[in-house]
Design an enzyme around this catalytic site. Structure first.
Site, short mmCIF file in Angstrom:
data_model
loop_
_atom_site.label_atom_id
_atom_site.label_comp_id
_atom_site.label_asym_id
_atom_site.label_seq_id
_atom_site.Cartn_x
_atom_site.Cartn_y
_atom_site.Cartn_z
N ARG A 45 35.63 -10.54 0.21
CA ARG A 45 34.95 -9.59 1.08
C ARG A 45 34.33 -8.52 0.22
O ARG A 45 34.54 -8.44 -0.98
CB ARG A 45 35.90 -9.01 2.13
CG ARG A 45 37.39 -8.85 1.75
CD ARG A 45 37.86 -7.62 1.08
NE ARG A 45 37.05 -6.46 1.31
CZ ARG A 45 36.81 -5.57 0.35
NH1 ARG A 45 37.29 -5.73 -0.86
NH2 ARG A 45 36.09 -4.49 0.60
N GLY A 46 33.46 -7.74 0.89
CA GLY A 46 32.66 -6.76 0.14
C GLY A 46 31.29 -7.36 -0.11
O GLY A 46 31.19 -8.50 -0.57
N ALA A 47 30.26 -6.63 0.22
CA ALA A 47 28.91 -7.20 0.20
C ALA A 47 28.55 -7.92 -1.11
O ALA A 47 28.19 -9.11 -1.07
CB ALA A 47 27.89 -6.10 0.52
N ARG A 87 29.15 -14.27 8.27
CA ARG A 87 29.30 -12.87 8.69
C ARG A 87 27.90 -12.25 8.75
O ARG A 87 27.04 -12.59 7.93
CB ARG A 87 30.17 -12.07 7.70
CG ARG A 87 31.63 -12.52 7.66
CD ARG A 87 32.48 -11.62 6.75
NE ARG A 87 32.79 -10.32 7.39
CZ ARG A 87 33.34 -9.29 6.75
NH1 ARG A 87 33.55 -9.37 5.45
NH2 ARG A 87 33.61 -8.16 7.39
N GLN A 209 41.87 -2.34 4.44
CA GLN A 209 41.37 -2.61 3.09
C GLN A 209 41.63 -1.42 2.16
O GLN A 209 41.73 -1.57 0.95
CB GLN A 209 39.85 -2.90 3.10
CG GLN A 209 39.46 -4.24 3.69
CD GLN A 209 39.02 -4.13 5.12
OE1 GLN A 209 39.62 -3.40 5.91
NE2 GLN A 209 37.97 -4.84 5.49
N ASP A 250 27.43 -2.05 3.34
CA ASP A 250 27.11 -3.46 3.52
C ASP A 250 25.62 -3.67 3.71
O ASP A 250 25.11 -4.77 3.49
CB ASP A 250 27.89 -4.01 4.71
CG ASP A 250 29.38 -3.98 4.41
OD1 ASP A 250 29.99 -2.91 4.55
OD2 ASP A 250 29.91 -5.04 4.00
N ASN A 260 28.51 0.58 7.16
CA ASN A 260 29.70 0.43 6.35
C ASN A 260 30.90 0.23 7.26
O ASN A 260 30.79 0.30 8.50
CB ASN A 260 29.90 1.65 5.43
CG ASN A 260 30.85 1.35 4.27
OD1 ASN A 260 30.73 0.35 3.58
ND2 ASN A 260 31.83 2.21 4.10
N LYS A 261 32.06 0.00 6.67
CA LYS A 261 33.27 -0.27 7.45
C LYS A 261 33.46 0.76 8.56
O LYS A 261 33.26 1.95 8.35
CB LYS A 261 34.48 -0.26 6.51
CG LYS A 261 35.80 -0.58 7.14
CD LYS A 261 35.83 -1.92 7.87
CE LYS A 261 35.33 -3.04 7.05
NZ LYS A 261 35.38 -4.36 7.69
C1 LIG Z 1 30.67 -2.89 -2.04
S1 LIG Z 1 30.54 -3.47 -0.43
C2 LIG Z 1 32.04 -2.88 0.23
C3 LIG Z 1 32.02 -2.78 1.72
O1 LIG Z 1 32.39 -4.03 2.33
C4 LIG Z 1 33.51 -3.77 3.16
O2 LIG Z 1 33.53 -4.54 4.30
P1 LIG Z 1 34.45 -5.87 4.36
O3 LIG Z 1 35.76 -5.52 3.69
O4 LIG Z 1 34.59 -6.16 5.84
O5 LIG Z 1 33.67 -6.93 3.62
C5 LIG Z 1 33.40 -2.30 3.50
O6 LIG Z 1 32.40 -2.07 4.46
C6 LIG Z 1 33.03 -1.77 2.16
O7 LIG Z 1 32.53 -0.49 2.11
#
Ligand SMILES: CSC[C@H]1O[C@H](OP(=O)(O)O)[C@H](O)[C@@H]1O
Length: 358
Positions: A45-47, A87, A209, A250, A260-261
């Site tokens: 996860r993470g963009a 996603r 997270q 994201d 973002n989250k």
């Molecule tokens: C560097 S992108 C990180 C970004 O992604 C996370 O979402 P997820 O854990 O659902 O993929 C979150 O929004 C972070 O800030």
């Protein structure tokens, strides 16, 4: 530093982030269906990490194909379209998939007219794998440059005791990218240069997270960290415990609105209220100039179980209505600056982002 995504001789090896912080488990992904599931379940996860993983997923989906050229490209497009459904919010997923589509198209056009289909397909497959592996290296270099630009913004916020105190939300550290991260890149690069930090990490419900991943990686890298519940951020700011907020994203819309989250928008409002800078760290690949404003960013709706059965324990009555958007959008006017690998965009606007992103 833990590596989120890597290529072994035969598989894309992912750190299973659903197991953190208690287990460090790696999984080998060997086809596009396993990669789709890994992205959907936040194994990766993470963009930026999602983008690199998807790039490997495109290769994995076609590497065993044999046959004629046109059916090969049909299969390639089928795999790309499938991975794009995993996603909806992180634009890096779509950017990486489209890059692989272009690589395959260009590779096919580069061969001589009398080249056999078999040879052309083998060449395209090799280019797809090489591009995914190149993205691993590119990501690390990009995140380091984000770190370097971010340090310049954070240095003036150093307290009398020499410590830079920050609040972050969710995880935009090394485990959201290949290494270094985006929001935490200035911390890691800064530590390499002898700077001292203390990071307050929102646990970030419902998937935690922040407490599961950000706290884990900061502790593993020797950076002082304090986990707080999301509803404690206002008090932490009011007590002057942090001098800035820094988060990842994201997707950034053309006008500087930031997805973002979930919970980021509230943190940005608090930062504004307390006069604390709100920084967003992002590779330019996360800036989507095709969307004029943040209202156009697709927001992922995730399972109610993530809220009512967080980490396996039921905390709400059966049958209760649940609202579980995975992201929210912070308007550009609440964003002090966007830190990219190409430089810092203060008070982001469409024009300034166009000059940076394109
Ligand atoms: C560097 S992108 C990180 C970004 O992604 C996370 O979402 P997820 O854990 O659902 O993929 C979150 O929004 C972070 O800030």
């Amino acid at each position: 530093m833990l590596q989120t995504v890597r290529w072994t001789d035969n598989a894309c090896r992912l750190l299973d982030q659903t197991k953190l912080p208690t287990e460090t488990v790696y999984v080998d992904i060997v086809d596009e269906r396993q990669m789709w599931d890994a992205i959907k379940r936040l194994v990766v996860r993470g963009a930026p990490a999602i983008g690199v993983a998807a790039a490997f997923g495109v290769y994995l989906g076609v590497r065993s194909f044999s046959g004629e050229l046109l059916p090969f490209y049909d299969r390639l497009n089928e795999v790309c379209d499938y991975l794009a459904t995993s996603r909806p919010t992180a634009v890096n997923l779509f950017w990486a998939i489209d890059r692989q589509r272009r690589v395959a198209r260009d590779a096919g056009r580069s061969v001589r007219a009398d080249t056999s289909d078999e040879h052309t397909i083998a060449l395209v497959k090799a280019k797809l794998l090489a591009t995914a592996r190149q993205m691993l290296d590119e990501d690390t270099a990009i995140c380091r440059r984000i770190g370097e630009h971010g340090i310049e913004l954070l240095m003036p916020l150093t307290a009398a005791d020499g410590v830079i105190r920050l609040l972050t939300h969710c995880n935009a550290g090394g485990l959201a990218t290949v290494q270094y991260g985006t929001a935490l890149a200035p911390v890691y690069v800064g530590v390499e240069r002898g700077l001292k930090f203390h990071v307050y990490a929102d646990e970030t419900r419902p998937l935690l997270q922040g407490s599961r991943i950000t706290a884990y990686e900061l502790q593993a890298n020797g950076v002082p960290a304090t986990v707080i519940c999301d509803n404690m951020a206002a008090t932490v700011m009011r007590q002057d415990k942090v001098k800035a907020v820094i988060v990842g994203t994201d997707r950034v819309a053309a006008n500087g609105d930031v997805a973002n989250k979930i919970g980021t928008f509230g943190v940005a409002i608090l930062a504004k209220h307390f006069g604390i800078p709100f920084f967003v760290a992002a590779p330019t690949s996360s800036i989507d100039m095709s969307l004029a404003t943040g209202d156009l960013i697709p927001i992922e709706a995730r399972s109610p179980d993530e809220v009512t059965h967080g980490m396996g324990r039921q905390t709400a009555p059966d049958g209760i209505d649940v609202y579980n958007p995975a992201f929210d959008v912070t308007p550009a006017e609440l964003v002090t600056a966007i830190i990219t690998e190409r430089g810092v965009v203060k008070n982001p606007t469409t024009e300034s982002l166009r000059l940076t992103a394109l």
